[in-house]
Design an enzyme around this catalytic site. Structure first.
Site, PDB file in Angstrom:
ATOM      1  N   CYS A 165       0.852  -1.256   0.029  1.00 40.49           N
ATOM      2  CA  CYS A 165       0.191   0.031  -0.060  1.00 40.49           C
ATOM      3  C   CYS A 165       0.952   1.232   0.054  1.00 40.49           C
ATOM      4  O   CYS A 165       0.793   1.913  -1.014  1.00 40.49           O
ATOM      5  CB  CYS A 165      -0.875   0.119   0.985  1.00 40.49           C
ATOM      6  SG  CYS A 165      -2.411  -1.044   1.046  1.00 40.49           S
TER       7      CYS A 165
HETATM    8  N1  NAD Z   1      -3.131  -5.716   1.437  1.00 37.80           N
HETATM    9  C1  NAD Z   1      -3.431  -4.667   2.345  1.00 37.80           C
HETATM   10  O1  NAD Z   1      -3.074  -4.334   3.239  1.00 37.80           O
HETATM   11  C2  NAD Z   1      -4.441  -3.465   1.712  1.00 37.80           C
HETATM   12  C3  NAD Z   1      -5.062  -2.662   2.736  1.00 37.80           C
HETATM   13  C4  NAD Z   1      -5.977  -1.778   2.155  1.00 37.80           C
HETATM   14  C5  NAD Z   1      -6.254  -1.597   0.969  1.00 37.80           C
HETATM   15  N2  NAD Z   1      -5.756  -2.466  -0.025  1.00 37.80           N
HETATM   16  C6  NAD Z   1      -6.258  -2.108  -1.378  1.00 37.80           C
HETATM   17  O2  NAD Z   1      -6.944  -3.063  -1.725  1.00 37.80           O
HETATM   18  C7  NAD Z   1      -6.979  -3.606  -3.043  1.00 37.80           C
HETATM   19  C8  NAD Z   1      -6.708  -5.108  -2.917  1.00 37.80           C
HETATM   20  O3  NAD Z   1      -5.624  -5.592  -2.189  1.00 37.80           O
HETATM   21  P1  NAD Z   1      -4.978  -6.867  -1.908  1.00 37.80           P
HETATM   22  O4  NAD Z   1      -3.764  -6.685  -1.052  1.00 37.80           O
HETATM   23  O5  NAD Z   1      -6.112  -7.845  -1.287  1.00 37.80           O
HETATM   24  O6  NAD Z   1      -4.604  -7.551  -3.362  1.00 37.80           O
HETATM   25  P2  NAD Z   1      -4.236  -8.990  -3.706  1.00 37.80           P
HETATM   26  O7  NAD Z   1      -3.393  -8.995  -4.749  1.00 37.80           O
HETATM   27  O8  NAD Z   1      -3.932  -9.687  -2.527  1.00 37.80           O
HETATM   28  O9  NAD Z   1      -5.523  -9.683  -4.202  1.00 37.80           O
HETATM   29  C9  NAD Z   1      -6.374  -9.282  -5.346  1.00 37.80           C
HETATM   30  C10 NAD Z   1      -7.083 -10.649  -5.931  1.00 37.80           C
HETATM   31  O10 NAD Z   1      -8.034 -10.059  -6.985  1.00 37.80           O
HETATM   32  C11 NAD Z   1      -8.018 -11.104  -8.117  1.00 37.80           C
HETATM   33  N3  NAD Z   1      -8.363 -10.754  -8.924  1.00 37.80           N
HETATM   34  C12 NAD Z   1      -7.927  -9.815 -10.060  1.00 37.80           C
HETATM   35  N4  NAD Z   1      -8.470  -9.538 -11.160  1.00 37.80           N
HETATM   36  C13 NAD Z   1      -9.690 -10.230 -10.943  1.00 37.80           C
HETATM   37  C14 NAD Z   1     -11.078 -10.435 -11.523  1.00 37.80           C
HETATM   38  N5  NAD Z   1     -11.261  -9.760 -12.597  1.00 37.80           N
HETATM   39  N6  NAD Z   1     -12.120 -11.239 -11.190  1.00 37.80           N
HETATM   40  C15 NAD Z   1     -11.906 -11.745 -10.025  1.00 37.80           C
HETATM   41  N7  NAD Z   1     -10.719 -11.759  -9.270  1.00 37.80           N
HETATM   42  C16 NAD Z   1      -9.687 -10.837  -9.579  1.00 37.80           C
HETATM   43  C17 NAD Z   1      -6.658 -11.670  -8.014  1.00 37.80           C
HETATM   44  O11 NAD Z   1      -6.384 -12.827  -8.580  1.00 37.80           O
HETATM   45  C18 NAD Z   1      -6.206 -11.645  -6.413  1.00 37.80           C
HETATM   46  O12 NAD Z   1      -6.328 -12.766  -5.849  1.00 37.80           O
HETATM   47  C19 NAD Z   1      -5.867  -3.018  -3.689  1.00 37.80           C
HETATM   48  O13 NAD Z   1      -6.315  -1.867  -4.359  1.00 37.80           O
HETATM   49  C20 NAD Z   1      -4.893  -2.558  -2.267  1.00 37.80           C
HETATM   50  O14 NAD Z   1      -4.387  -1.215  -2.700  1.00 37.80           O
HETATM   51  C21 NAD Z   1      -4.728  -3.182   0.230  1.00 37.80           C
END
Ligand code: NAD
Length: 439
Positions: free
Chosen positions: A266
Site C-alpha cells: 500500500c
Molecule cells: N493488502 C493490504 O494491506 C491492503 C489494505 C488496504 C487496501 N488495500 C487495497 O485493496 C486492494 C486489494 O489489495 P489486496 O492486497 O487484497 O490484493 P491482492 O493482490 O492480494 O488480491 C487481489 C485478488 O484479486 C484477484 N482478481 C484480479 N482481477 C480479478 C477479476 N477480474 N475477477 C476476480 N478476481 C480478480 C486476484 O487474482 C487476487 O487474488 C488494492 O487496491 C490495495 O491497494 C490493500
C-alpha cells in the site's frame, strides 16, 4: 444477505470473513484457480493465522465459499465488493486494468438481473476513478443507471497486514462514499453491527481519504527516518527523541520509528499514485516527492553502518534477517529487503538470507542469492548481519546465535533489538538512528 467479494486477496478475504462472521452468506470470486482452491479448503493464500482460523470455521459451516465463476457469483449476490489489486505501473500511476475487468463482469450480471444490486468499490483508486471509470463501465455494459437501477459506493479499506481480522472487525473508522443517498444508507445499514465511527461522504472524498491517510503514515515514517539519520550523525539515540516527540498528543507515538523505510502493497504504491494524480492535474507535490526520495535512501543507511564496522564489503558474508516488508507477514511486495540485497550484491558481498515465512515469495524476486533454513544457519560464519524485518524471533537473538558468526556485528535496520542485550551477548550493535553505537 448474499454478498459477493471479487478478489481473494488480503482485503477480499478479510472483508468476506468479516461479513461471514456477521451472519451473511459470502461468495468470494477470483480468477486465480489456486487461490480459490486454497480458500475452499479453509487455507489462506497468505500468512495471517487469526484470519485463517475464522475462514476455516466459515468454510466448514458453508457460510463462505470461493469460486472462479465470477459472473455467476455476482448474479446471485445482492451486494458486490470489488477488492481486486491496483498495482503501480512504472510511472507510479495505478493499473486499473483488474478493476475494469471486474466491472465488465459485474455489469453483465447487473444487466441480466431484475433485482437492484449494490456495487461497492473497496480497491484503492485515485480520486474520480469510481465516478469516471467504474460507473461508466457498469452503466455501459449493463444498460442500467447508477443511483436508479443499482447502487454504487466507495468504501476504502484501512486494514494492516498482520492484524487483518481485528482491523476488519474493529476498524478505526468506516468510510462510505456515494453520490446516491439510498446506496449510502444501505451500505451504512450493512455495517451497523460494527461499532466503529462511520463517515458518510461523496465518492471522490472517500477515495481521497484513503490516500490522505496512507500518505500521512508514510510522512510519519519518512520524518522519523530523517530525524533518525540526523540523530545518528549528531551522536544521539533517535529512539528516545522520537519517543518524547510521540508523547505530544497532537503527534502520537505510532509510526514514529526509524527503519529501512516503508514497503508493502500500500504505502509505496499509494504515495506514488497520489503524486502522479496530482501532477496530472497540474500540481507538483514536493512533499510526496520527498517521501519517495527519503524512503529510497533508507536501505543504504544500514549498508553504510555495516561498512563502518567492516570496511569494504567485498567478499564479506552478510546475513540478511527478514525478507518480508515487515515482521509477522509473508508479503514481499515492495519489501525494502530487495533494494538492500541489490546494494549489498553491488558491493560484492556474499549475501545469505532468512525469513520465517516470506522466503518462498522473496526467492521469486531474487533467485540468485543463498537462503538459509534457519536463523542459526544464516548467521553461521557471517561477517555481519542486517535485521530487515521485525520478526519476534529476531528480538530473542543472544550469545548462542552471535557466537556462530565469524564477526558478531549486528545492524538493526528496524530498531527491534535491545542494544544493551546485544552488547552483553558479545556482539557489536549498530542501529538505524542509534548515534551512540560506538561510544
Ligand atoms: N493488502 C493490504 O494491506 C491492503 C489494505 C488496504 C487496501 N488495500 C487495497 O485493496 C486492494 C486489494 O489489495 P489486496 O492486497 O487484497 O490484493 P491482492 O493482490 O492480494 O488480491 C487481489 C485478488 O484479486 C484477484 N482478481 C484480479 N482481477 C480479478 C477479476 N477480474 N475477477 C476476480 N478476481 C480478480 C486476484 O487474482 C487476487 O487474488 C488494492 O487496491 C490495495 O491497494 C490493500
Amino acid at each position: 444477505m448474499k454478498i459477493c467479494i471479487i478478489g481473494a486477496g488480503y482485503v477480499g478475504l478479510a472483508t468476506g470473513v468479516m461479513f461471514g462472521k456477521l451472519g451473511h452468506e459470502v461468495v468470494v470470486a477470483d480468477i486465480d484457480k489456486i487461490r480459490v482452491k486454497s480458500v475452499n479448503s479453509g487455507s489462506l493464500p497468505f500468512y495471517e493465522p487469526p484470519l485463517e482460523r475464522e475462514l476455516r470455521r466459515l468454510v466448514d459451516s458453508d457460510q463462505l465459499v470461493a469460486t472462479t465463476d465470477v459472473q455467476d457469483a455476482v448474479e446471485d449476490a445482492q451486494v458486490i465488493f470489488i477488492c481486486v489489486q491496483t498495482p503501480s505501473l512504472t510511472s507510479g500511476r495505478i493499473d486499473i486494468g483488474p478493476v475494469k475487468a471486474a466491472c465488465k463482469i459485474i455489469a453483465k450480471a447487473l444487466g441480466k438481473s431484475n433485482r437492484r444490486k449494490m456495487v461497492v468499490m473497496k480497491s484503492t483508486v485515485v480520486p474520480s476513478t469510481t465516478d469516471s471509470v467504474v460507473k461508466p463501465i457498469l452503466e455501459r455494459y449493463s444498460g442500467k443507471k447508477a443511483g436508479k437501477d443499482f447502487g454504487l459506493c466507495m468504501n476504502p479499506e484501512f486494514l494492516q497486514e498482520g492484524s487483518a481480522l481485528k482491523d476488519s472487525m474493529e476498524p478505526s473508522r468506516i468510510v462510505v462514499g456515494s453520490d446516491d443517498k439510498r446506496a449510502s444508507r444501505e451500505l451504512m445499514d450493512l455495517y451497523r453491527p460494527i461499532k466503529s465511527k462511520k463517515i458518510q461522504t461523496d465518492l471522490r472524498s472517500a477515495e481521497m481519504i484513503k490516500y490522505a491517510s496512507n500518505t500521512f503514515l508514510a510522512t510519519k515514517i519518512s520524518y522519523s527516518n530523517e530525524i533518525a539519520n540526523m540523530c545518528l550523525r549528531f551522536g544521539i539515540d533517535s529512539q528516545s527523541v522520537l519517543e518524547a516527540v510521540g508523547m505530544d498528543p497532537r503527534i502520537g507515538p505510532l509510526f514514529l520509528k526509524p527503519g529501512l523505510g516503508f514497503g508493502g502493497s500500500c504505502l509505496p504504491k499509494d504515495v506514488k499514485a497520489l503524486k502522479d494524480k496530482a501532477s496530472q492535474e497540474g500540481y507538483s507535490s514536493k512533499l510526496l516527492a520527498a517521501l519517495v526520495a527519503i524512503n529510497n535512501q533508507q536501505p543504504s543507511e544500514s549498508v553504510r553502518l555495516l561498512e563502518k564496522a567492516l570496511g569494504s564489503l567485498e567478499g564479506k558474508r552478510v546475513a540478511v534477517l527478514g525478507l518480508a516488508f515487515k515482521g509477522g507477514v509473508d508479503d514481499t511486495r515492495e519489501t525494502r529487503a530487495l533494494p538492500l540485497v541489490i546494494e549489498l550484491l553491488g558491493k560484492r558481498a556474499q549475501v545469505i538470507a532468512f525469513d520465517p515465512m516470506a522466503m518462498a515469495n522473496f526467492i521469486k524476486l531474487m533467485p540468485s542469492i543463498r537462503y538459509a533454513p534457519s536463523i542459526a544457519e544464516c548467521l553461521r560464519d557471517a561477517d555481519g548481519c542486517i535485521i530487515q524485518a521485525d520478526w519476534p524471533e529476531f528480538k530473542k537473538l543472544g550469545k548462542k546465535e552471535f557466537s556462530l558468526m565469524r564477526r558478531p556485528i549486528v545492524v538493526d535496520g528496524r530498531r527491534c533489538l535491545d542494544p544493551e542485550k546485544v552488547k552483553r551477548a558479545g556482539a557489536r550493535y549498530f542501529g538505524i538512528g542509534y548515534g551512540l553505537a560506538e561510544q
